[in-house]
Design a protein around this motif. Sequence first.
Motif, PDB file in Angstrom:
ATOM      1  N   ALA A  18       0.814  -1.223   0.000  1.00  0.00           N
ATOM      2  CA  ALA A  18       0.000   0.000   0.000  1.00  0.00           C
ATOM      3  C   ALA A  18       0.845   1.270   0.000  1.00  0.00           C
ATOM      4  O   ALA A  18       0.430   2.281  -0.562  1.00  0.00           O
ATOM      5  CB  ALA A  18      -0.946   0.008   1.194  1.00  0.00           C
ATOM      6  N   GLY A  19       2.021   1.222   0.588  1.00  0.00           N
ATOM      7  CA  GLY A  19       2.885   2.396   0.629  1.00  0.00           C
ATOM      8  C   GLY A  19       3.300   2.887  -0.750  1.00  0.00           C
ATOM      9  O   GLY A  19       3.613   4.056  -0.926  1.00  0.00           O
ATOM     10  N   GLU A  20       3.275   1.996  -1.719  1.00  0.00           N
ATOM     11  CA  GLU A  20       3.597   2.374  -3.094  1.00  0.00           C
ATOM     12  C   GLU A  20       2.388   2.954  -3.822  1.00  0.00           C
ATOM     13  O   GLU A  20       2.533   3.641  -4.824  1.00  0.00           O
ATOM     14  CB  GLU A  20       4.127   1.152  -3.847  1.00  0.00           C
ATOM     15  CG  GLU A  20       5.428   0.615  -3.266  1.00  0.00           C
ATOM     16  CD  GLU A  20       5.820  -0.710  -3.881  1.00  0.00           C
ATOM     17  OE1 GLU A  20       5.318  -1.049  -4.972  1.00  0.00           O
ATOM     18  OE2 GLU A  20       6.640  -1.404  -3.253  1.00  0.00           O
ATOM     19  N   ARG A  21       1.195   2.678  -3.329  1.00  0.00           N
ATOM     20  CA  ARG A  21      -0.030   3.144  -3.989  1.00  0.00           C
ATOM     21  C   ARG A  21      -0.528   4.484  -3.442  1.00  0.00           C
ATOM     22  O   ARG A  21      -1.249   5.197  -4.128  1.00  0.00           O
ATOM     23  CB  ARG A  21      -1.128   2.086  -3.841  1.00  0.00           C
ATOM     24  CG  ARG A  21      -0.819   0.795  -4.591  1.00  0.00           C
ATOM     25  CD  ARG A  21      -1.961  -0.190  -4.513  1.00  0.00           C
ATOM     26  NE  ARG A  21      -2.214  -0.717  -3.187  1.00  0.00           N
ATOM     27  CZ  ARG A  21      -1.645  -1.807  -2.677  1.00  0.00           C
ATOM     28  NH1 ARG A  21      -0.751  -2.480  -3.381  1.00  0.00           N
ATOM     29  NH2 ARG A  21      -1.951  -2.216  -1.469  1.00  0.00           N
ATOM     30  N   TRP A  22      -0.207   4.805  -2.201  1.00  0.00           N
ATOM     31  CA  TRP A  22      -0.678   6.037  -1.564  1.00  0.00           C
ATOM     32  C   TRP A  22       0.494   6.966  -1.342  1.00  0.00           C
ATOM     33  O   TRP A  22       1.566   6.539  -0.925  1.00  0.00           O
ATOM     34  CB  TRP A  22      -1.337   5.723  -0.219  1.00  0.00           C
ATOM     35  CG  TRP A  22      -2.614   4.968  -0.380  1.00  0.00           C
ATOM     36  CD1 TRP A  22      -2.747   3.615  -0.520  1.00  0.00           C
ATOM     37  CD2 TRP A  22      -3.934   5.502  -0.430  1.00  0.00           C
ATOM     38  NE1 TRP A  22      -4.064   3.278  -0.664  1.00  0.00           N
ATOM     39  CE2 TRP A  22      -4.826   4.410  -0.599  1.00  0.00           C
ATOM     40  CE3 TRP A  22      -4.455   6.784  -0.341  1.00  0.00           C
ATOM     41  CZ2 TRP A  22      -6.206   4.581  -0.685  1.00  0.00           C
ATOM     42  CZ3 TRP A  22      -5.833   6.946  -0.419  1.00  0.00           C
ATOM     43  CH2 TRP A  22      -6.685   5.855  -0.594  1.00  0.00           C
ATOM     44  N   ARG A  23       0.293   8.277  -1.597  1.00  0.00           N
ATOM     45  CA  ARG A  23       1.365   9.243  -1.341  1.00  0.00           C
ATOM     46  C   ARG A  23       0.839  10.393  -0.497  1.00  0.00           C
ATOM     47  O   ARG A  23      -0.313  10.805  -0.617  1.00  0.00           O
ATOM     48  CB  ARG A  23       1.983   9.742  -2.630  1.00  0.00           C
ATOM     49  CG  ARG A  23       1.090  10.571  -3.497  1.00  0.00           C
ATOM     50  CD  ARG A  23       1.804  10.977  -4.797  1.00  0.00           C
ATOM     51  NE  ARG A  23       0.860  11.581  -5.689  1.00  0.00           N
ATOM     52  CZ  ARG A  23       0.851  12.867  -5.997  1.00  0.00           C
ATOM     53  NH1 ARG A  23       1.775  13.669  -5.523  1.00  0.00           N
ATOM     54  NH2 ARG A  23      -0.067  13.348  -6.804  1.00  0.00           N
ATOM     55  N   TYR A  24       1.694  10.878   0.351  1.00  0.00           N
ATOM     56  CA  TYR A  24       1.367  12.001   1.231  1.00  0.00           C
ATOM     57  C   TYR A  24       1.575  13.313   0.478  1.00  0.00           C
ATOM     58  O   TYR A  24       2.547  13.470  -0.266  1.00  0.00           O
ATOM     59  CB  TYR A  24       2.273  11.980   2.471  1.00  0.00           C
ATOM     60  CG  TYR A  24       2.120  13.217   3.309  1.00  0.00           C
ATOM     61  CD1 TYR A  24       1.104  13.331   4.239  1.00  0.00           C
ATOM     62  CD2 TYR A  24       2.984  14.303   3.140  1.00  0.00           C
ATOM     63  CE1 TYR A  24       0.946  14.493   4.991  1.00  0.00           C
ATOM     64  CE2 TYR A  24       2.834  15.464   3.888  1.00  0.00           C
ATOM     65  CZ  TYR A  24       1.815  15.547   4.803  1.00  0.00           C
ATOM     66  OH  TYR A  24       1.665  16.694   5.532  1.00  0.00           O
ATOM     67  N   ILE A  25       0.649  14.264   0.677  1.00  0.00           N
ATOM     68  CA  ILE A  25       0.757  15.604   0.088  1.00  0.00           C
ATOM     69  C   ILE A  25       0.357  16.600   1.168  1.00  0.00           C
ATOM     70  O   ILE A  25      -0.696  16.439   1.795  1.00  0.00           O
ATOM     71  CB  ILE A  25      -0.189  15.775  -1.121  1.00  0.00           C
ATOM     72  CG1 ILE A  25       0.063  14.714  -2.179  1.00  0.00           C
ATOM     73  CG2 ILE A  25      -0.069  17.174  -1.699  1.00  0.00           C
ATOM     74  CD1 ILE A  25      -1.051  14.596  -3.193  1.00  0.00           C
ATOM     75  N   GLY A  26       1.160  17.624   1.367  1.00  0.00           N
ATOM     76  CA  GLY A  26       0.824  18.687   2.301  1.00  0.00           C
ATOM     77  C   GLY A  26       0.630  19.998   1.567  1.00  0.00           C
ATOM     78  O   GLY A  26       1.016  20.141   0.405  1.00  0.00           O
ATOM     79  N   ASP A  27       0.029  20.955   2.257  1.00  0.00           N
ATOM     80  CA  ASP A  27      -0.238  22.242   1.613  1.00  0.00           C
ATOM     81  C   ASP A  27       1.025  23.055   1.347  1.00  0.00           C
ATOM     82  O   ASP A  27       0.976  24.089   0.691  1.00  0.00           O
ATOM     83  CB  ASP A  27      -1.255  23.065   2.406  1.00  0.00           C
ATOM     84  CG  ASP A  27      -0.805  23.410   3.807  1.00  0.00           C
ATOM     85  OD1 ASP A  27       0.390  23.264   4.143  1.00  0.00           O
ATOM     86  OD2 ASP A  27      -1.671  23.827   4.597  1.00  0.00           O
ATOM     87  N   ASN A  28       2.176  22.569   1.791  1.00  0.00           N
ATOM     88  CA  ASN A  28       3.427  23.274   1.504  1.00  0.00           C
ATOM     89  C   ASN A  28       3.741  23.289   0.010  1.00  0.00           C
ATOM     90  O   ASN A  28       4.529  24.096  -0.445  1.00  0.00           O
ATOM     91  CB  ASN A  28       4.595  22.695   2.309  1.00  0.00           C
ATOM     92  CG  ASN A  28       4.748  21.200   2.118  1.00  0.00           C
ATOM     93  OD1 ASN A  28       4.065  20.582   1.307  1.00  0.00           O
ATOM     94  ND2 ASN A  28       5.634  20.615   2.882  1.00  0.00           N
ATOM     95  N   VAL A  29       3.077  22.437  -0.787  1.00  0.00           N
ATOM     96  CA  VAL A  29       3.258  22.469  -2.245  1.00  0.00           C
ATOM     97  C   VAL A  29       2.736  23.773  -2.826  1.00  0.00           C
ATOM     98  O   VAL A  29       3.084  24.137  -3.941  1.00  0.00           O
ATOM     99  CB  VAL A  29       2.586  21.267  -2.954  1.00  0.00           C
ATOM    100  CG1 VAL A  29       3.174  19.950  -2.502  1.00  0.00           C
ATOM    101  CG2 VAL A  29       1.081  21.284  -2.775  1.00  0.00           C
ATOM    102  N   MET A  30       1.898  24.497  -2.046  1.00  0.00           N
ATOM    103  CA  MET A  30       1.353  25.775  -2.513  1.00  0.00           C
ATOM    104  C   MET A  30       1.643  26.915  -1.537  1.00  0.00           C
ATOM    105  O   MET A  30       0.997  27.950  -1.569  1.00  0.00           O
ATOM    106  CB  MET A  30      -0.146  25.658  -2.746  1.00  0.00           C
ATOM    107  CG  MET A  30      -0.904  25.111  -1.547  1.00  0.00           C
ATOM    108  SD  MET A  30      -2.661  25.021  -1.809  1.00  0.00           S
ATOM    109  CE  MET A  30      -3.185  26.398  -0.818  1.00  0.00           C
ATOM    110  N   GLY A  31       2.626  26.721  -0.640  1.00  0.00           N
ATOM    111  CA  GLY A  31       3.018  27.777   0.281  1.00  0.00           C
ATOM    112  C   GLY A  31       2.420  27.692   1.666  1.00  0.00           C
ATOM    113  O   GLY A  31       2.696  28.532   2.521  1.00  0.00           O
ATOM    114  N   GLY A  32       1.586  26.686   1.938  1.00  0.00           N
ATOM    115  CA  GLY A  32       0.994  26.513   3.264  1.00  0.00           C
ATOM    116  C   GLY A  32       2.021  26.031   4.276  1.00  0.00           C
ATOM    117  O   GLY A  32       3.141  25.661   3.931  1.00  0.00           O
ATOM    118  N   VAL A  33       1.610  26.017   5.544  1.00  0.00           N
ATOM    119  CA  VAL A  33       2.536  25.656   6.619  1.00  0.00           C
ATOM    120  C   VAL A  33       2.066  24.461   7.439  1.00  0.00           C
ATOM    121  O   VAL A  33       2.629  24.176   8.496  1.00  0.00           O
ATOM    122  CB  VAL A  33       2.803  26.867   7.551  1.00  0.00           C
ATOM    123  CG1 VAL A  33       3.495  27.978   6.793  1.00  0.00           C
ATOM    124  CG2 VAL A  33       1.512  27.358   8.198  1.00  0.00           C
TER     125      VAL A  33
END
Length: 176
Positions: free
Chosen positions: A30-45
């Motif tokens: 499952a670790g290969e199928r799901w990825r983490y994304i945070g709002d820092n990709v758009m300047g969030g903290v």
Amino acid sequence: MRVWICTMMLCASAALAEPATMIERFDAGAGERWRYIGDNVMGGVSSGQAQIGADGLHLTGQVSTDNNGGFIQVRREFEDGLNADVWALVLKVRGNGERYTVFLRTRQARLPWHNYKASFVAGSAWSEVRLELSAFERSTSVLPAIVSPEDVKSIGLAAYGADYEADLWVGRVGVE
């Protein structure tokens, strides 16, 4: 009286049954199928992490709306969409009593913020959440009014839209 008791038992066992089609049990791959994304990709903290263990996927972190942010998320892509007869997502979840959001991105989404969303509250005990596709709200009128399952490109599970501590466990994801 006996009929009523039997009916209640059947309803309870049906509520605990696995969905008709399992998308994810969070096994070793499952670790290969799901990825983490945070709002820092758009300047969030906001800050967070996602880990997969014996109980499923565990999304934790601090969500902050500062600097136009406000989410942490895990996402799984689907190359071929979902089956055309799918009418609901079914999640096994537990958490810290906060509201979490499921985001669906479809083939019609042209911009990163084009999506469909539905929310649920994850209490401290494991529970099943059924989200009918017809209940997902579109983010823009550019998207069709109703989600077409075969057009789903990804499912995102997110702590979103407010300042809070996220602590979400997802034991499985299925469809009906």
